[in-house]
Design a protein around this motif. Sequence first.
Motif, mmCIF file in Angstrom:
data_model
loop_
_atom_site.group_PDB
_atom_site.id
_atom_site.type_symbol
_atom_site.label_atom_id
_atom_site.label_comp_id
_atom_site.label_asym_id
_atom_site.label_seq_id
_atom_site.Cartn_x
_atom_site.Cartn_y
_atom_site.Cartn_z
ATOM 1 N N LYS A 330 0.813 -1.226 0.000
ATOM 2 C CA LYS A 330 0.000 0.000 0.000
ATOM 3 C C LYS A 330 0.845 1.274 0.000
ATOM 4 O O LYS A 330 0.313 2.369 -0.125
ATOM 5 N N LEU A 331 2.167 1.141 0.154
ATOM 6 C CA LEU A 331 3.024 2.314 0.309
ATOM 7 C C LEU A 331 3.431 2.908 -1.033
ATOM 8 O O LEU A 331 3.611 2.189 -2.017
ATOM 9 N N LYS A 332 3.594 4.247 -1.020
ATOM 10 C CA LYS A 332 4.057 4.972 -2.210
ATOM 11 C C LYS A 332 5.301 5.767 -1.854
ATOM 12 O O LYS A 332 5.539 6.109 -0.692
ATOM 13 N N ASP A 333 6.096 6.057 -2.890
ATOM 14 C CA ASP A 333 7.242 6.936 -2.666
ATOM 15 C C ASP A 333 6.793 8.390 -2.744
ATOM 16 O O ASP A 333 5.597 8.687 -2.927
ATOM 17 N N THR A 334 7.726 9.322 -2.632
ATOM 18 C CA THR A 334 7.373 10.742 -2.606
ATOM 19 C C THR A 334 6.843 11.235 -3.948
ATOM 20 O O THR A 334 6.218 12.290 -4.018
ATOM 21 N N ASP A 335 7.064 10.476 -5.010
ATOM 22 C CA ASP A 335 6.537 10.842 -6.330
ATOM 23 C C ASP A 335 5.190 10.213 -6.615
ATOM 24 O O ASP A 335 4.639 10.366 -7.717
ATOM 25 N N GLY A 336 4.657 9.485 -5.634
ATOM 26 C CA GLY A 336 3.341 8.884 -5.803
ATOM 27 C C GLY A 336 3.347 7.531 -6.487
ATOM 28 O O GLY A 336 2.287 7.023 -6.863
ATOM 29 N N HIS A 337 4.515 6.909 -6.642
ATOM 30 C CA HIS A 337 4.604 5.590 -7.272
ATOM 31 C C HIS A 337 4.590 4.500 -6.202
ATOM 32 O O HIS A 337 5.206 4.653 -5.144
ATOM 33 N N TYR A 338 3.910 3.421 -6.502
ATOM 34 C CA TYR A 338 3.895 2.304 -5.568
ATOM 35 C C TYR A 338 5.286 1.681 -5.498
ATOM 36 O O TYR A 338 5.907 1.401 -6.529
ATOM 37 N N VAL A 339 5.763 1.438 -4.271
ATOM 38 C CA VAL A 339 7.122 0.920 -4.104
ATOM 39 C C VAL A 339 7.180 -0.579 -4.369
ATOM 40 O O VAL A 339 8.245 -1.120 -4.686
ATOM 41 N N TRP A 340 6.042 -1.285 -4.193
ATOM 42 C CA TRP A 340 5.965 -2.717 -4.484
ATOM 43 C C TRP A 340 5.453 -2.886 -5.896
ATOM 44 O O TRP A 340 4.484 -2.247 -6.298
ATOM 45 N N GLN A 341 6.082 -3.739 -6.661
ATOM 46 C CA GLN A 341 5.662 -3.994 -8.029
ATOM 47 C C GLN A 341 5.573 -5.496 -8.266
ATOM 48 O O GLN A 341 6.385 -6.269 -7.756
ATOM 49 N N PRO A 342 4.574 -5.936 -9.060
ATOM 50 C CA PRO A 342 4.459 -7.369 -9.362
ATOM 51 C C PRO A 342 5.608 -7.824 -10.255
ATOM 52 O O PRO A 342 6.345 -6.993 -10.802
ATOM 53 N N PRO A 343 5.780 -9.128 -10.436
ATOM 54 C CA PRO A 343 6.870 -9.620 -11.282
ATOM 55 C C PRO A 343 6.760 -9.083 -12.709
ATOM 56 O O PRO A 343 5.663 -8.953 -13.253
ATOM 57 N N ALA A 344 7.903 -8.787 -13.309
ATOM 58 C CA ALA A 344 7.911 -8.317 -14.694
ATOM 59 C C ALA A 344 7.645 -9.464 -15.657
ATOM 60 O O ALA A 344 7.049 -9.277 -16.718
ATOM 61 N N THR A 345 8.083 -10.673 -15.301
ATOM 62 C CA THR A 345 7.805 -11.878 -16.073
ATOM 63 C C THR A 345 7.404 -12.981 -15.112
ATOM 64 O O THR A 345 7.608 -12.875 -13.905
ATOM 65 N N ALA A 346 6.861 -14.057 -15.662
ATOM 66 C CA ALA A 346 6.290 -15.111 -14.822
ATOM 67 C C ALA A 346 7.310 -15.767 -13.917
ATOM 68 O O ALA A 346 6.978 -16.204 -12.815
ATOM 69 N N ASP A 347 8.565 -15.863 -14.352
ATOM 70 C CA ASP A 347 9.558 -16.583 -13.553
ATOM 71 C C ASP A 347 10.392 -15.672 -12.673
ATOM 72 O O ASP A 347 11.414 -16.089 -12.140
ATOM 73 N N GLN A 348 9.986 -14.420 -12.506
ATOM 74 C CA GLN A 348 10.703 -13.498 -11.638
ATOM 75 C C GLN A 348 9.910 -13.240 -10.361
ATOM 76 O O GLN A 348 8.728 -13.567 -10.267
ATOM 77 N N ALA A 349 10.588 -12.647 -9.381
ATOM 78 C CA ALA A 349 9.940 -12.317 -8.118
ATOM 79 C C ALA A 349 9.343 -10.913 -8.182
ATOM 80 O O ALA A 349 9.725 -10.092 -9.030
ATOM 81 N N ALA A 350 8.387 -10.649 -7.289
ATOM 82 C CA ALA A 350 7.920 -9.277 -7.118
ATOM 83 C C ALA A 350 9.095 -8.434 -6.620
ATOM 84 O O ALA A 350 10.094 -8.972 -6.128
ATOM 85 N N SER A 351 8.977 -7.117 -6.749
ATOM 86 C CA SER A 351 10.104 -6.268 -6.363
ATOM 87 C C SER A 351 9.645 -5.150 -5.442
ATOM 88 O O SER A 351 8.487 -4.734 -5.454
ATOM 89 N N LEU A 352 10.573 -4.667 -4.646
ATOM 90 C CA LEU A 352 10.355 -3.554 -3.735
ATOM 91 C C LEU A 352 11.521 -2.595 -3.915
ATOM 92 O O LEU A 352 12.670 -2.965 -3.639
ATOM 93 N N PHE A 353 11.244 -1.418 -4.439
ATOM 94 C CA PHE A 353 12.309 -0.485 -4.827
ATOM 95 C C PHE A 353 13.305 -1.177 -5.765
ATOM 96 O O PHE A 353 14.505 -0.980 -5.660
#
Length: 433
Positions: A330-353
């Motif tokens: 639920k967190l956003k950075d100072t530019d309003g972007h979500y810091v958590w992002q889903p995987p870019a491809t199926a075999d990758q992990a979700a990312s945080l920053f």
Amino acid sequence: MTVEYAASANHAVIAGAPETKVTGMSHGEVASAFADLSRAFSSFREANDARLDALETRLAGDPVIEEKVARIDRAVDEAKSRLERLVLDGRRPVLGGAGPVADPVIDEHKGAFDAYVRGGETAGLKALEAKALSAGSGPDGGYLTPASVEREVLARLGAISPLRGLASVRLISGASYKGAVTKTAPVTGWVSETANRPQTNSPVLEELDFPALELYALPAATQTLLDDAVVNIEEWLVSEIETAFAEQESKAFVVGTGTGQPKGVLSYATVGHDAWSWGKLGATVTGVSAGFPASNPADVLIDLIYSLKASYRQNAAFLLNRKTQSAVRKLKDTDGHYVWQPPATADQAASLFSFPVVESEDMPDIGANSLSVAFGDFRRGYLIVDRAGVRVLRDPYSAKPYVLFYTTKRVGGGVQDFDAIKLLKFGTVAASG
């Protein structure tokens, strides 16, 4: 003698183990699960944006919007879990598939082991272990499984045990691993060709001593199952013990006490970064008991990231459980972007920053003074020690009419570089222990 095998954030790669890729039969399901996750997170962003707007215009949140966000957040978790499960199933190597040229010794061991498991015939295994100059049962009890079973167990543990997939893993033949690490680097300097070379300080060494401790599982089978010649006994045994082993060792690597089990990451004393010393893990505090700060909550995660030296950040990852990940989502950075992002491809992990997020349910929920987020280069920071050999002892008497198989492996672990892992503490004081 020790043998090290590689591990990544997704799975361990063991020399000689079959390659593990998503099978063609599952591509459609994986693509569908990946699309579901992308759609769920898109819906989550919209709903959470509405929740944040409501908080800015009202003294309290709208319960209808809050419930909607929670519901979509659960859908994101479910879609993510489904995707990870499908990818993991595709990565599991098939036991008995195409492999190296047949070896008479290996085939003899597999045949003798099959006869022991199915009917309790021990003569073949005793003869093999006598040839190897070892006792029939030894201090561990039971008989060694074929090498293919051990490779398969380690491969699957690397795929489903979160910290094992991140850490360094060494295979040993003795009761414990002993090594030395450098606590402080030697003093160095530049000199001209003819200048004196002043004596430098020697590095300060610390001895590592990680004993390999016994981990066991007790799968059961009916004699009817064992008598069925079509049943692949090795595959059955691996499938029965993989989850039990993974659950127990995963918990130990995170919160193990170090007494009769590996010492987990969270069992070491913590200290503020300005007072850090070898033997303790540095901790960043949120400044709020059991929560993120109300203003710019994502900033504490940035502080955590940059508390780690640049040389460790290159291969760093986050380790946290599902509930904590839900809060971070639920967190956003100072530019309003979500810091958590889903995987870019199926075999990758979700990312945080942009750093990978690895989910471990053994990490604690957010609470007063909880260490709910770990960040670091776990490959350099944490060492897992596997003693060679998986043993099985057949027991047809204790649970008639079932046949029990007391299966053991020896494993140890602990922090080997205290500068490579940092923790986020949901409290006001960093020091503990």
